[in-house]
Design an enzyme around this catalytic site. Structure first.
Site, PDB file in Angstrom:
ATOM      1  N   HIS A  63      -3.665  -5.296   1.028  1.00  0.00           N
ATOM      2  CA  HIS A  63      -3.401  -5.664   2.417  1.00  0.00           C
ATOM      3  C   HIS A  63      -3.843  -7.119   2.628  1.00  0.00           C
ATOM      4  O   HIS A  63      -4.789  -7.588   2.010  1.00  0.00           O
ATOM      5  CB  HIS A  63      -4.197  -4.780   3.380  1.00  0.00           C
ATOM      6  CG  HIS A  63      -3.718  -3.366   3.432  1.00  0.00           C
ATOM      7  ND1 HIS A  63      -2.518  -2.997   3.995  1.00  0.00           N
ATOM      8  CD2 HIS A  63      -4.309  -2.215   3.001  1.00  0.00           C
ATOM      9  CE1 HIS A  63      -2.383  -1.684   3.911  1.00  0.00           C
ATOM     10  NE2 HIS A  63      -3.440  -1.188   3.306  1.00  0.00           N
ATOM     11  N   CYS A  93       0.832  -1.201   0.000  1.00  0.00           N
ATOM     12  CA  CYS A  93       0.000   0.000   0.000  1.00  0.00           C
ATOM     13  C   CYS A  93       0.868   1.254   0.000  1.00  0.00           C
ATOM     14  O   CYS A  93       1.484   1.567  -1.005  1.00  0.00           O
ATOM     15  CB  CYS A  93      -0.974  -0.023   1.173  1.00  0.00           C
ATOM     16  SG  CYS A  93      -2.388   1.090   0.930  1.00  0.00           S
TER      17      CYS A  93
END
Length: 509
Positions: A442, A334
């Site tokens: 994630h 991310c």
């Protein structure tokens, strides 16, 4: 309701333990925390964002998490400011005083409505407080501790952490700072993280009960190696201490260094690695802690540009470049993935006041931060080291990646969870040998086959034999069994008859 004498005393895990126990005993149970401040978040089945702890507690109950379980989430963006997420969607960024004076007065209705909806479909709600109920400067606008308990008409169990010291003072001091009606609402105490002979503690417990007129509902011994998520980065302090205990790196283990960014988010991405038998996991904040890692992970960040500047100022950027140049493995998740590109663009100040920030330059792309946050559960395949491996996870980001030119290799093929393959699209970036890669996803390390393939690729590069999959961790099965271990631990050491009576049920089955 579970409240605590301070942050990080174990409220979230005590709440999870009670959720699991009540569920095991046949009651429809749900967790609830009206307002949570955390950079560890969780994406619900319908693509909304809540605090990670409430998602974990919903899993302990065996139910799907909803935004009613955490209607207000505060995600710190900089000093004295947070992004306010209401029912899973960003509202806006608030300065602390502005939020307190102008939003909290209307937030009470939001959280009460959420609790009412949960009550309609459940037998028991286990509420969790935040920080301490005795923060005098915050009590007049409280929506998460004693005022929430009053709105819910919920008895309160007060949790104290004996491991940090000052436990008796913290309990008595908390009670002294509460109003009489608030003290009356507390039904007893749970002493958490105890190490040693409880008979030596008993005289103190007797004194505490006599001094306060309230019972000790149990002493929970410290439970090592629990494979359940921590709520916030306070827990990384103890994680760093544990890593520092072993100064000798085992030659047969992979040394993995996670850079602990100041605004690190969703650091639970690394949790499965901690439980692998061939991994030593460390969190690194400055060059003196660098050592000789086999793998470096750049984790998520709530403010990618500012954390990238911090990386440079700390002297860690040079370490990352040296590590990559010497053949080391590097992964970005991310915000860490966003850092791997050519530049970060934020002309509207969505995440930072820095309009443009040079990236680390590993991949030909730029990231522009938009006003809309993407929160979605995804599934698909990853093709980094040969055959495609199945993966699933979730995305939470405001950055939009744009390739520069045609040289970007994208090893992930993903789609919204539940969608057919026609909705698949390429994602992420990698070098031709798969040694350096990044993704917005994630939870990618929570996929056993992907994680083991990655670790085995690094083992081969270190001259070690690959570890058979059966010797690795089946993390999701481990996590489920850990809920049961936590519940059994609590059953053994808590006075459940009294707790059931406090909850208004009478006695446990």
């Amino acid at each position: 309701m579970v409240q605590g004498t301070a942050s990080d005393v174990g409220k979230s895990l005590v709440t999870a333990a009670l959720c699991r126990i009540f569920t095991q005993d046949g009651y429809r149970t749900a967790p609830f925390k009206s307002q949570n401040m955390s950079l560890n978040s969780y994406v619900t089945w319908d693509g909304k964002e809540i605090g990670r702890a409430q998602g974990m507690q919903a899993d302990a109950c065996g139910i799907l998490a909803t935004t009613d379980m955490n209607p207000i989430l505060l995600k710190p963006t900089r000093e004295m400011a947070s992004q306010v997420v209401v029912h899973g969607k960003p509202l806006r960024e608030y300065e602390a005083r502005d939020y307190r004076e102008n939003y909290l007065p209307i937030a009470g209705d939001i959280v009460r409505d959420s609790l009412d909806r949960l009550r309609r479909t459940n037998d028991l709600i286990v509420l969790e407080g935040a920080g301490s109920p005795a923060e005098i400067n915050l009590k007049d606008r409280d929506i998460v501790n004693m005022r929430m308990a009053a709105w819910a008409d919920a008895p309160v169990v007060l949790v104290a952490d004996i491991d940090r010291g000052g436990m008796f003072a913290s309990i008595v001091g908390t009670l002294e700072l509460l109003e009489p009606e608030e003290r009356d609402r507390i039904g007893g105490f749970i002493i958490n993280k105890f190490r040693g002979d409880v008979t030596l503690l008993q005289p103190g417990l007797d004194w505490l009960e006599q001094r306060t007129g309230k019972p000790v509902l149990g002493v929970l011994p410290f439970l090592p190696g629990l494979a359940l998520e921590d709520e916030d980065s306070l827990s990384l302090r103890s994680e760093a201490n544990r890593a520092a205990e072993g100064t000798q790196t085992n030659r047969d283990k992979l040394d993995i260094a996670v850079i602990k960014l100041p605004r690190v988010s969703n650091f639970t991405d690394a949790d499965p690695l901690r439980h692998e038998p061939d991994v030593r996991l460390r969190f690194v904040e400055h060059p003196g802690e660098w050592g000789e890692p086999d793998i470096v992970i750049l984790p998520g960040s709530k403010n990618t540009a500012e954390d990238l500047v911090w990386l440079r100022e700390q002297g860690l950027e040079r370490r990352v470049y040296q590590h990559a140049a010497q053949g080391g493995r590097l992964a970005g998740l991310c915000g860490g993935y966003e850092m791997l590109g050519e530049r970060l663009l934020d002309p509207d100040g969505v995440e930072s006041k820095r309009v443009e920030t040079a990236g680390l330059g590993f991949f030909p792309f730029e990231v522009a931060f938009g006003a809309e946050k993407k929160t979605i559960r995804v599934e698909g395949t990853a093709k980094l080291w040969g055959e495609g491996l199945p993966i699933d996870g979730y995305e939470i980001h405001m950055g939009i990646m744009k390739p520069l030119g045609t040289g970007l290799r994208q090893p992930f093929l993903i789609r919204p969870a539940g969608a057919d393959s026609t909705a698949s699209a390429p994602e992420g970036a990698c070098t031709p040998d798969g040694r350096i890669w990044g993704t917005f996803i994630h939870g990618v390390f929570h996929n056993d086959s992907f994680r083991r393939a990655w670790l085995n690729e690094a083992r081969t590069g270190k001259g070690l034999e690959p570890l058979p999959p059966e010797q690795g961790v089946r993390f999701r099965e481990l996590r489920e069994s850990e809920f049961d271990r936590l519940a059994e631990h609590a059953r053994t050491h808590l006075d459940l008859q009294r707790i059931y009576k406090l909850a208004g049920i009478g006695v446990s089955p």
